[in-house]
Write an enzyme that holds these catalytic residues in place. Structure first.
Site, PDB file in Angstrom:
ATOM      1  N   ARG A 120      -7.785  -8.235  -8.779  1.00  0.00           N
ATOM      2  CA  ARG A 120      -8.551  -9.704  -8.848  1.00  0.00           C
ATOM      3  C   ARG A 120     -10.252  -9.647  -9.462  1.00  0.00           C
ATOM      4  O   ARG A 120     -10.485  -8.492 -10.062  1.00  0.00           O
ATOM      5  CB  ARG A 120      -9.112 -10.362  -7.108  1.00  0.00           C
ATOM      6  CG  ARG A 120      -9.453  -9.676  -6.430  1.00  0.00           C
ATOM      7  CD  ARG A 120     -10.182 -10.362  -4.995  1.00  0.00           C
ATOM      8  NE  ARG A 120     -11.396  -9.378  -4.575  1.00  0.00           N
ATOM      9  CZ  ARG A 120     -10.228  -8.631  -3.930  1.00  0.00           C
ATOM     10  NH1 ARG A 120      -9.248  -8.821  -3.301  1.00  0.00           N
ATOM     11  NH2 ARG A 120     -11.345  -7.931  -2.645  1.00  0.00           N
ATOM     12  N   GLU A 165      -2.706   7.521   7.352  1.00  0.00           N
ATOM     13  CA  GLU A 165      -4.109   8.817   6.849  1.00  0.00           C
ATOM     14  C   GLU A 165      -4.643   9.580   7.569  1.00  0.00           C
ATOM     15  O   GLU A 165      -5.197   8.979   8.959  1.00  0.00           O
ATOM     16  CB  GLU A 165      -4.104   7.794   5.833  1.00  0.00           C
ATOM     17  CG  GLU A 165      -3.896   6.754   4.823  1.00  0.00           C
ATOM     18  CD  GLU A 165      -4.671   6.241   3.844  1.00  0.00           C
ATOM     19  OE1 GLU A 165      -5.984   5.784   4.158  1.00  0.00           O
ATOM     20  OE2 GLU A 165      -3.881   5.793   2.633  1.00  0.00           O
ATOM     21  N   LYS A 204       1.093  -1.467  -0.137  1.00  0.00           N
ATOM     22  CA  LYS A 204      -0.068   0.492  -0.259  1.00  0.00           C
ATOM     23  C   LYS A 204       0.814   1.415  -0.116  1.00  0.00           C
ATOM     24  O   LYS A 204       0.751   1.857  -0.673  1.00  0.00           O
ATOM     25  CB  LYS A 204      -0.598   0.317   0.964  1.00  0.00           C
ATOM     26  CG  LYS A 204      -1.901  -1.359   1.564  1.00  0.00           C
ATOM     27  CD  LYS A 204      -2.781  -0.997   0.098  1.00  0.00           C
ATOM     28  CE  LYS A 204      -3.512  -2.596  -0.174  1.00  0.00           C
ATOM     29  NZ  LYS A 204      -2.695  -3.430  -0.958  1.00  0.00           N
ATOM     30  N   HIS A 238     -15.431  -5.161   7.154  1.00  0.00           N
ATOM     31  CA  HIS A 238     -14.423  -4.837   5.607  1.00  0.00           C
ATOM     32  C   HIS A 238     -15.201  -6.057   4.836  1.00  0.00           C
ATOM     33  O   HIS A 238     -14.851  -6.502   3.978  1.00  0.00           O
ATOM     34  CB  HIS A 238     -13.371  -4.974   5.613  1.00  0.00           C
ATOM     35  CG  HIS A 238     -12.787  -4.127   6.874  1.00  0.00           C
ATOM     36  ND1 HIS A 238     -13.268  -3.024   6.818  1.00  0.00           N
ATOM     37  CD2 HIS A 238     -12.721  -3.802   8.242  1.00  0.00           C
ATOM     38  CE1 HIS A 238     -12.802  -1.732   7.702  1.00  0.00           C
ATOM     39  NE2 HIS A 238     -12.365  -3.178   8.642  1.00  0.00           N
TER      40      HIS A 238
HETATM   41  C1  MV4 Z   1     -10.057   4.945   5.508  1.00  0.00           C
HETATM   42  C2  MV4 Z   1     -11.223   4.895   5.597  1.00  0.00           C
HETATM   43  C3  MV4 Z   1     -11.195   6.602   6.521  1.00  0.00           C
HETATM   44  N1  MV4 Z   1     -10.249   7.311   6.290  1.00  0.00           N
HETATM   45  N2  MV4 Z   1      -9.503   5.013   5.234  1.00  0.00           N
HETATM   46  C4  MV4 Z   1     -11.985   0.100   5.006  1.00  0.00           C
HETATM   47  C5  MV4 Z   1     -11.195  -1.055   3.858  1.00  0.00           C
HETATM   48  C6  MV4 Z   1      -9.957  -0.625   3.579  1.00  0.00           C
HETATM   49  N3  MV4 Z   1     -10.169  -1.272   2.308  1.00  0.00           N
HETATM   50  C7  MV4 Z   1     -10.035   0.357   3.390  1.00  0.00           C
HETATM   51  N4  MV4 Z   1     -10.939   1.310   4.872  1.00  0.00           N
HETATM   52  C8  MV4 Z   1     -11.151   2.596   5.500  1.00  0.00           C
HETATM   53  N5  MV4 Z   1     -10.184   3.360   4.596  1.00  0.00           N
HETATM   54  C9  MV4 Z   1      -9.293   6.303   5.596  1.00  0.00           C
HETATM   55  N6  MV4 Z   1      -7.780   7.569   5.767  1.00  0.00           N
HETATM   56  C10 MV4 Z   1     -12.502   4.012   6.252  1.00  0.00           C
HETATM   57  C11 MV4 Z   1     -12.613   2.906   6.262  1.00  0.00           C
HETATM   58  C12 MV4 Z   1     -13.640   2.121   6.260  1.00  0.00           C
HETATM   59  C13 MV4 Z   1     -14.217   1.345   5.080  1.00  0.00           C
HETATM   60  C14 MV4 Z   1     -14.508   2.173   3.831  1.00  0.00           C
HETATM   61  C15 MV4 Z   1     -15.020   1.447   2.688  1.00  0.00           C
HETATM   62  C16 MV4 Z   1     -15.908   0.850   2.773  1.00  0.00           C
HETATM   63  C17 MV4 Z   1     -16.406   0.431   4.280  1.00  0.00           C
HETATM   64  C18 MV4 Z   1     -15.498   0.522   5.261  1.00  0.00           C
HETATM   65  C19 MV4 Z   1     -16.128   0.161   7.143  1.00  0.00           C
HETATM   66  C20 MV4 Z   1     -14.682   0.653   7.745  1.00  0.00           C
HETATM   67  C21 MV4 Z   1     -14.043   1.729   7.705  1.00  0.00           C
END
Ligand code: MV4
Length: 501
Positions: free
Chosen positions: A293, A201, A117, A236
């Protein structure tokens, strides 16, 4: 090169999906299975099937040696990894490359880049793609984290560099919480990925999750097939996905599509992939990661664009040039997908396993059911609990939603706990109807959840119980043993075998 035989290195509904694409293309298929999957649907559907080991994933579906041995033995020219398991494993892709087996996915170099990442944040930011404000190197000592967090501004989010899918993530509200969170995050990342690198972040509250489906051939041609929105998630795990997103207008869609193409070109990524973005309420979007994927939710893109993504993956892997350009890609209508999991939504989403006593599949106009189970099959405890996916297409979102609700009402799965009732409730929520699908949807509108026992459901349960009881009493009368595996027409309906398997 025309492929003749493909090994499908997965199980369940996605293995079935890949087998269907191969069959359509006249490619024969080799399934692999673990000892508990001997009678699974994917094994029955493939042309050949070989056991790769005991139930534990590390000894079967993640067992690279055993899988490559099957590829050699069966003379499969290519391996389709599906999703999960070895799908994004750069080491596995490298081993396939060494053994001259085509890995149907990106090459090991692209996989390694997008799997890191921090490295991909640096690469994408250099290419002018918006990333979430935050660190561009892995954190070192606590002083380093403190200084970076100060600069970013609290709250910050700690993430694992090797991660993805939210494992090891921690929200940090103030400097006092930092040291402990970093220590715990490192430990968790080490345990989950064998790599303790973490970074910070800016934390975005309740963003939308918007992802673009991409296809890239080996000659550098890249197209996007528009977006999916997957904001309804639990820990998630996505639960409901749709295309298009109600949050994008055509201008923003075009801008994000361009950014997604730039991500794929910058990474020199090939095959099918997904570029994930987070978006805030002001329409600011940020690159999050590339999922290297075929995704669980790919059917909503297939139903709205008419492109068969698995066939495209196979074409690209065999070296064919994309036979269409961006301007040829159209969208039509709206599609919603619901994932059917073997879990109990009334009891903390506890995984449920056992025999499926009866399955009635949903149908009707615009309804697709990608299914990995059948009446009588066994659902083991060892794997991801996804059983099937219901995908509904409609001319607009409301038609797709009503078809989805109708499909979920038709669907019957007896014998194990499933999320069908919970999903019916989600798509019936006024906030879902209105398209207010942020990442906090479930906790805000759905939890805790209780099944409302309506008359139909009660009758179905009573009928199931009565039929079961009748089977048992008949067995007793006829002097047959009443076994733990109950005797009932449900089970008899699914108790057949294909000769030779
Ligand atoms: C985040 C975020 C808020 N701020 N990054 C969750 C899975 C991973 N792929 C990234 N995720 C998140 N990253 C920042 N800087 C909130 C999430 C997140 C989230 C993102 C998409 C869909 C559902 C989620 C549920 C909780 C947190």
């Amino acid at each position: 090169m025309k492929l003749k035989k493909v090994l499908v290195a997965n199980r369940g509904e996605i293995a079935v999906r890949v087998i269907r694409a191969c069959r359509e293309l006249g490619i024969s298929t080799v399934a692999i299975y673990s000892e508990v999957d001997r009678e699974s649907l994917h094994v029955q559907m493939a042309d050949e099937a070989l056991c790769v080991g005991p139930p534990a994933p590390l000894e079967s579906y993640l067992n690279m040696d055993a899988i490559l041995a099957v590829a050699r033995k069966s003379k499969a020219q290519a391996i389709h990894p599906g999703y999960g398991f070895l799908a994004e494993n750069a080491d596995f892709a490298r081993r396939c490359e060494k053994e001259n087996v085509i890995f149907i996915g990106p090459d090991s170099r692209a996989l390694a880049l997008v799997g890191d990442k921090v490295a991909s944040r640096v690469t994408m930011s250099r290419a002018g793609i918006p990333i979430i404000p935050g660190m561009k190197e892995k954190g070192s000592d606590i002083g380093h984290f403190l200084a970076e967090a100060e600069q970013i501004g609290y709250p910050v989010l700690l993430k694992a560099s090797a991660g993805g899918g939210g494992k090891g993530m921690r929200v940090i509200a103030c400097p006092e919480e930092l040291a402990q969170a970093v220590e715990a995050g490192k430990r968790e990342a080490k345990g989950a990925f064998g790599d303790e690198s973490v970074y910070l972040e800016k934390y975005l509250p309740a963003p939308r999750h918007i992802e673009f489906q991409m296809l890239a051939d080996k000659e550098g041609n890249v197209v996007h097939l528009f977006e999916r929105e997957c904001s309804i998630q639990r820990r998630h795990q996505k639960i409901v996905e749709e295309a298009p997103s109600v949050a994008l207008d055509d201008a923003l869609r075009a801008e994000m599509g361009e950014a997604a193409i730039a991500v794929i070109k910058t990474a020199r990524y090939t095959n099918a992939g997904t570029v994930e973005f987070l978006m805030d309420d002001e329409g600011h979007f940020y690159f999050l990661e590339v999922n290297a994927r075929l995704q669980v939710e790919h059917p909503v893109t297939e139903l709205t664009t008419g492109v068969d993504l698995v066939k495209q993956q196979i074409f690209i892997a065999s070296g064919r040039k994309l036979n269409f350009q961006q301007r040829d890609v159209n969208r039509f209508g709206h599609a919603i997908e619901c994932r059917i999991y073997a879990e109990d939504p009334t009891n903390g989403f506890m995984p449920s396993s056992g025999r499926v006593l009866f399955l009635r599949e949903p149908g009707g106009p615009g309804v697709r059911h990608d299914c990995g189970i059948y009446s009588g099959c066994q659902v083991p405890v060892h794997y991801d609990p996804i059983l099937s996916k219901v995908i509904a297409w409609g001319i607009d979102r409301e038609e797709a939603r009503r078809r989805m609700l109708s499909a979920l009402q038709e669907m019957v799965i007896l014998g194990i706990q499933t999320s069908v009732g919970f999903l019916q409730d989600i798509v019936s929520q006024p906030e879902f109807v209105a398209g207010n699908t942020r990442t906090d949807f479930l906790e805000k509108y759905m939890l805790p959840w209780k099944q409302e026992l309506d008359q139909d459901l009660l009758e179905a349960i009573l009928l199931g119980a009565a039929v079961d009881a009748q089977g048992k009493s008949r067995a007793q009368k006829e002097g047959l043993p009443v076994r733990e595996r109950k005797i009932s027409p449900w089970q008899m309906g699914g108790g057949w075998r294909i000769g030779g398997l």
